[in-house]
Design a protein around this motif. Structure first.
Motif, PDB file in Angstrom:
ATOM      1  N   TYR A  73       0.814  -1.211   0.000  1.00 40.40           N
ATOM      2  CA  TYR A  73       0.000   0.000   0.000  1.00 40.40           C
ATOM      3  C   TYR A  73       0.851   1.267   0.000  1.00 40.40           C
ATOM      4  CZ  TYR A  73      -3.549  -3.385   1.264  1.00 40.40           C
ATOM      5  OH  TYR A  73      -4.377  -4.465   1.270  1.00 40.40           O
ATOM      6  N   ASN A  74       2.165   1.118  -0.086  1.00 43.57           N
ATOM      7  CA  ASN A  74       3.102   2.242  -0.100  1.00 43.57           C
ATOM      8  C   ASN A  74       2.928   3.191   1.098  1.00 43.57           C
ATOM      9  OD1 ASN A  74       4.291   1.463  -2.574  1.00 43.57           O
ATOM     10  ND2 ASN A  74       2.549   2.361  -3.666  1.00 43.57           N
ATOM     11  N   PRO A  75       3.018   2.655   2.305  1.00 46.01           N
ATOM     12  CA  PRO A  75       2.886   3.523   3.482  1.00 46.01           C
ATOM     13  C   PRO A  75       4.109   4.424   3.627  1.00 46.01           C
ATOM     14  CG  PRO A  75       3.642   1.386   4.164  1.00 46.01           C
ATOM     15  CD  PRO A  75       3.364   1.282   2.683  1.00 46.01           C
ATOM     16  N   TYR A  76       3.934   5.497   4.352  1.00 46.97           N
ATOM     17  CA  TYR A  76       5.082   6.356   4.643  1.00 46.97           C
ATOM     18  C   TYR A  76       6.056   5.616   5.544  1.00 46.97           C
ATOM     19  CZ  TYR A  76       2.447  10.365   2.854  1.00 46.97           C
ATOM     20  OH  TYR A  76       1.751  11.239   2.067  1.00 46.97           O
ATOM     21  N   ASP A  77       7.315   5.981   5.454  1.00 48.14           N
ATOM     22  CA  ASP A  77       8.321   5.365   6.312  1.00 48.14           C
ATOM     23  C   ASP A  77       8.803   6.338   7.384  1.00 48.14           C
ATOM     24  OD1 ASP A  77       9.721   7.104   4.753  1.00 48.14           O
ATOM     25  OD2 ASP A  77      11.109   5.629   3.948  1.00 48.14           O
ATOM     26  N   SER A  78       8.056   7.435   7.562  1.00 47.66           N
ATOM     27  CA  SER A  78       8.397   8.406   8.599  1.00 47.66           C
ATOM     28  C   SER A  78       7.111   9.059   9.097  1.00 47.66           C
ATOM     29  CB  SER A  78       9.347   9.466   8.051  1.00 47.66           C
ATOM     30  OG  SER A  78       8.731  10.187   7.003  1.00 47.66           O
ATOM     31  N   CYS A  79       7.193   9.714  10.242  1.00 44.93           N
ATOM     32  CA  CYS A  79       6.049  10.434  10.805  1.00 44.93           C
ATOM     33  C   CYS A  79       5.938  11.810  10.159  1.00 44.93           C
ATOM     34  CB  CYS A  79       6.231  10.613  12.306  1.00 44.93           C
ATOM     35  SG  CYS A  79       6.268   9.076  13.217  1.00 44.93           S
ATOM     36  N   ALA A  80       4.718  12.308  10.006  1.00 46.55           N
ATOM     37  CA  ALA A  80       4.520  13.641   9.431  1.00 46.55           C
ATOM     38  C   ALA A  80       3.353  14.365  10.099  1.00 46.55           C
ATOM     39  CB  ALA A  80       4.283  13.522   7.930  1.00 46.55           C
ATOM     40  N   SER A  81       2.966  13.931  11.275  1.00 47.21           N
ATOM     41  CA  SER A  81       1.779  14.482  11.926  1.00 47.21           C
ATOM     42  C   SER A  81       2.113  15.626  12.872  1.00 47.21           C
ATOM     43  CB  SER A  81       1.058  13.364  12.688  1.00 47.21           C
ATOM     44  OG  SER A  81       1.924  12.804  13.656  1.00 47.21           O
ATOM     45  N   ALA A  82       1.057  16.202  13.422  1.00 44.84           N
ATOM     46  CA  ALA A  82       1.186  17.256  14.433  1.00 44.84           C
ATOM     47  C   ALA A  82       0.534  16.753  15.718  1.00 44.84           C
ATOM     48  CB  ALA A  82       0.508  18.539  13.969  1.00 44.84           C
ATOM     49  N   GLN A  83       1.071  17.184  16.844  1.00 42.91           N
ATOM     50  CA  GLN A  83       0.520  16.786  18.130  1.00 42.91           C
ATOM     51  C   GLN A  83       0.378  18.003  19.038  1.00 42.91           C
ATOM     52  OE1 GLN A  83       3.605  15.111  17.252  1.00 42.91           O
ATOM     53  NE2 GLN A  83       2.271  13.795  16.086  1.00 42.91           N
ATOM     54  N   MET A  84      -0.576  17.882  19.936  1.00 44.81           N
ATOM     55  CA  MET A  84      -0.654  18.807  21.057  1.00 44.81           C
ATOM     56  C   MET A  84      -0.755  17.946  22.296  1.00 44.81           C
ATOM     57  SD  MET A  84      -3.347  21.738  22.185  1.00 44.81           S
ATOM     58  CE  MET A  84      -2.578  23.090  21.329  1.00 44.81           C
ATOM     59  N   ILE A  85       0.025  18.279  23.303  1.00 47.49           N
ATOM     60  CA  ILE A  85      -0.032  17.590  24.588  1.00 47.49           C
ATOM     61  C   ILE A  85      -0.514  18.618  25.603  1.00 47.49           C
ATOM     62  CG2 ILE A  85       1.270  16.340  26.349  1.00 47.49           C
ATOM     63  CD1 ILE A  85       3.296  15.666  24.059  1.00 47.49           C
ATOM     64  N   ILE A  86      -1.596  18.280  26.278  1.00 47.87           N
ATOM     65  CA  ILE A  86      -2.185  19.178  27.263  1.00 47.87           C
ATOM     66  C   ILE A  86      -2.092  18.500  28.629  1.00 47.87           C
ATOM     67  CG2 ILE A  86      -4.288  20.376  27.993  1.00 47.87           C
ATOM     68  CD1 ILE A  86      -5.247  20.111  25.054  1.00 47.87           C
ATOM     69  N   LYS A  87      -1.635  19.257  29.621  1.00 48.22           N
ATOM     70  CA  LYS A  87      -1.560  18.741  30.983  1.00 48.22           C
ATOM     71  C   LYS A  87      -2.364  19.652  31.894  1.00 48.22           C
ATOM     72  CE  LYS A  87       1.505  17.863  34.873  1.00 48.22           C
ATOM     73  NZ  LYS A  87       2.826  18.091  35.435  1.00 48.22           N
ATOM     74  N   LYS A  88      -3.312  19.069  32.590  1.00 51.80           N
ATOM     75  CA  LYS A  88      -4.098  19.809  33.591  1.00 51.80           C
ATOM     76  C   LYS A  88      -3.217  19.981  34.821  1.00 51.80           C
ATOM     77  CE  LYS A  88      -7.920  21.210  35.710  1.00 51.80           C
ATOM     78  NZ  LYS A  88      -8.765  22.285  35.367  1.00 51.80           N
ATOM     79  N   VAL A  89      -3.021  21.221  35.265  1.00 51.11           N
ATOM     80  CA  VAL A  89      -2.100  21.457  36.386  1.00 51.11           C
ATOM     81  C   VAL A  89      -2.776  21.857  37.685  1.00 51.11           C
ATOM     82  CG1 VAL A  89      -0.091  21.938  34.971  1.00 51.11           C
ATOM     83  CG2 VAL A  89      -1.629  23.797  35.534  1.00 51.11           C
ATOM     84  N   LYS A  90      -4.009  22.326  37.668  1.00 50.70           N
ATOM     85  CA  LYS A  90      -4.700  22.695  38.922  1.00 50.70           C
ATOM     86  C   LYS A  90      -6.098  22.166  38.923  1.00 50.70           C
ATOM     87  CE  LYS A  90      -2.147  26.910  39.810  1.00 50.70           C
ATOM     88  NZ  LYS A  90      -2.158  28.318  40.053  1.00 50.70           N
TER      89      LYS A  90
END
Length: 90
Positions: A73-90
């Motif tokens: 299926y010719n998949p990509y061999d590397s990552c190309a996405s975007a991420q957001m990491i959210i941490k609740k602190v209070k």
């Protein structure tokens, strides 16, 4: 949400106008009070340019190999996405 709860969002690094949902990351994060947010993206080796969403990861190699049958299926061999990491602190 309880203190020290993490939310990890991952999507293709495209705007909603192009079929992605990257703008929705910030809309969600803006609705969470008392949260630290970190925006990241991988360099897209498969396209000539990409959107710089936050800081770029130093390495975009896959951490596991694709199963052999998937290669037809010719998949990509590397990552190309975007991420957001959210941490609740209070």
């Amino acid at each position: 949400m309880r203190k020290n709860t993490y939310i990890v969002l991952n999507d293709i690094n495209l705007s909603t106008q192009m079929g992605g949902g990257r703008e929705l990351f910030d809309e969600l994060a803006d609705q969470i009070n008392n949260a630290n947010k970190r925006r990241l993206h991988f360099k897209n080796n498969n396209k000539p340019n990409h959107y710089n969403y936050g800081e770029e990861y130093k390495d975009n190699s896959l951490i596991v190999a694709n199963p052999q049958f998937v290669n037809e299926y010719n998949p990509y061999d590397s990552c190309a996405s975007a991420q957001m990491i959210i941490k609740k602190v209070k």
